[in-house]
Structure formats: C-alpha cells, structure tokens
Design a protein around this motif. Structure first.
Motif, PDB file in Angstrom:
ATOM      1  N   UNK A   1     -26.408  73.134  78.672  1.00 38.87           N
ATOM      2  CA  UNK A   1     -26.949  72.295  77.602  1.00 38.87           C
ATOM      3  C   UNK A   1     -28.381  71.885  77.920  1.00 38.87           C
ATOM      4  N   UNK A   2     -28.617  71.456  79.161  1.00 35.63           N
ATOM      5  CA  UNK A   2     -29.950  71.018  79.548  1.00 35.63           C
ATOM      6  C   UNK A   2     -30.945  72.184  79.505  1.00 35.63           C
ATOM      7  N   UNK A   3     -30.565  73.336  80.036  1.00 33.53           N
ATOM      8  CA  UNK A   3     -31.458  74.500  80.031  1.00 33.53           C
ATOM      9  C   UNK A   3     -31.783  74.921  78.602  1.00 33.53           C
ATOM     10  N   UNK A   4     -30.783  74.906  77.731  1.00 40.06           N
ATOM     11  CA  UNK A   4     -31.015  75.285  76.343  1.00 40.06           C
ATOM     12  C   UNK A   4     -31.911  74.269  75.636  1.00 40.06           C
TER      13      UNK A   4
ATOM     14  N   UNK B   1     -37.300  73.448  73.434  1.00 38.69           N
ATOM     15  CA  UNK B   1     -38.507  72.608  73.389  1.00 38.69           C
ATOM     16  C   UNK B   1     -39.697  73.275  74.076  1.00 38.69           C
ATOM     17  N   UNK B   2     -39.501  74.479  74.594  1.00 40.23           N
ATOM     18  CA  UNK B   2     -40.534  75.104  75.414  1.00 40.23           C
ATOM     19  C   UNK B   2     -41.856  75.291  74.679  1.00 40.23           C
TER      20      UNK B   2
ATOM     21  N   UNK C   1     -45.812  73.603  81.844  1.00 38.77           N
ATOM     22  CA  UNK C   1     -44.977  74.735  82.233  1.00 38.77           C
ATOM     23  C   UNK C   1     -43.639  74.153  82.666  1.00 38.77           C
ATOM     24  N   UNK C   2     -42.544  74.827  82.363  1.00 38.57           N
ATOM     25  CA  UNK C   2     -41.215  74.362  82.750  1.00 38.57           C
ATOM     26  C   UNK C   2     -40.653  75.312  83.798  1.00 38.57           C
TER      27      UNK C   2
ATOM     28  N   UNK D   1     -27.932  82.959  78.304  1.00 36.66           N
ATOM     29  CA  UNK D   1     -28.376  81.862  77.445  1.00 36.66           C
ATOM     30  C   UNK D   1     -29.819  81.986  76.977  1.00 36.66           C
ATOM     31  N   UNK D   2     -30.408  83.180  77.124  1.00 31.73           N
ATOM     32  CA  UNK D   2     -31.770  83.451  76.649  1.00 31.73           C
ATOM     33  C   UNK D   2     -32.769  82.410  77.147  1.00 31.73           C
ATOM     34  N   UNK D   3     -32.683  82.091  78.425  1.00 32.42           N
ATOM     35  CA  UNK D   3     -33.606  81.125  79.036  1.00 32.42           C
ATOM     36  C   UNK D   3     -34.983  81.793  79.119  1.00 32.42           C
ATOM     37  N   UNK D   4     -36.013  81.091  78.660  1.00 32.79           N
ATOM     38  CA  UNK D   4     -37.343  81.696  78.519  1.00 32.79           C
ATOM     39  C   UNK D   4     -38.383  81.089  79.462  1.00 32.79           C
TER      40      UNK D   4
END
Length: 158
Positions: A51-54, A59-60, A69-70, A88-91
């Motif tokens: 949830x946090x990563x998404x 919000x990226x 930068x995250x 989870x398509x983390x970008x």
C-alpha cells in the motif's frame, strides 16, 4: 538491543551505496543536488508495504515535479525487490540493505512495539534529505496507509 539512535533535522544523512532491484548500485551521493525522500519499510509484497509503495508510485510525478526523488529501502534481497517492482509496477528505485547497516544508521532498525510485544525489526520511517545531503525531516513509526498524503501536505504539495 536498545532503541536506535534517531536522526534529526540538520543531521548529515548517512551515505550509502546499495544494490537496487535491478542489481545496479545506487549511492546517496549520486543524488546530491536533488532532494530525496528515502523511506524504510519492513518487507516487500506485504499488505502495508505494498500500500505504501503504491501510494509513493501514484504520487511520484508530483513529487518529482517538486524536485524530489523517491527511494525505498528494506532488508529484502534485490531478487525479491525485482519481483515487488514487477508485481506492483513500482516506478522508483528500491534498494536492498540485507545486513541492515544503513537502516541502523538511519535509526530505522531496532526495537519496536508490534501487537503489544517488543520485537527487533525495521521501523517504518521516512526521511526527507535536502540537496546538500542534510536531513530535512525524519519521521519514525509512520503508518503505511495515509503516510504519503501526510508527507505531501507537510511538503506543501497539497
């Protein structure tokens, strides 16, 4: 184990070079000149951490538009982080701190309360690091849900 030493605004952010989910190294010093949101989470592919990563992923664009930068950091292996990114398509980059040395340096690993018991583990935390490598904000024991929205408000983005 005792409570970890916590960072405070104005402290120099501990430098690191860690492997990313792609296996490439990422160094904090390579991000100098940019503001960085470094967030520590306990374990990839768990409900709260997902949830946090998404939330960070979603919000990226606005965080980057504001110059941030995250980077996510956990004790997971690069291989597990790669699965997390793909699933989870983390970008943004996820870095692996398997020996927990960097998490410890940031005060994000140590004793914490979990369901009323004292355990040792990753303390969900977020650090805002300015362009000169100084801690601007150090937030410990943050909630997985709603934290990114609160961070955005704190940074004046909402």
């Amino acid at each position: 184990m005792t409570a970890p030493t916590r960072l405070t605004p104005g402290d120099t952010a501990p430098d690191f070079t860690l492997s990313t989910d792609s296996g490439d190294p990422l160094s904090l010093k390579d991000l100098r000149g940019r503001k960085v949101v470094l967030y520590a989470y306990p374990a990839a592919m768990t409900p709260g951490c997902t949830k946090q990563a998404c939330d960070f992923r979603d919000s990226l664009a606005s965080l980057q538009a504001a110059g941030y930068e995250v980077v996510g950091i956990s004790p997971d292996t690069p291989a597990k982080l790669a699965k997390f990114r793909e699933h989870d398509a983390i970008t943004f980059p996820l870095v692996s701190d398997t020996d927990k040395a960097v998490l410890t340096a940031y005060g994000a690993y140590g004793e914490k309360q979990l369901y009323g018991k004292t355990v040792t583990g990753v303390i969900r935390s977020t650090f805002v690091i300015d362009a000169d490598g100084k801690i601007e904000k150090a937030m410990y024991n943050v909630k997985a849900t709603g934290h990114v929205a609160k961070l955005r408000r704190d940074l004046g983005l909402d």
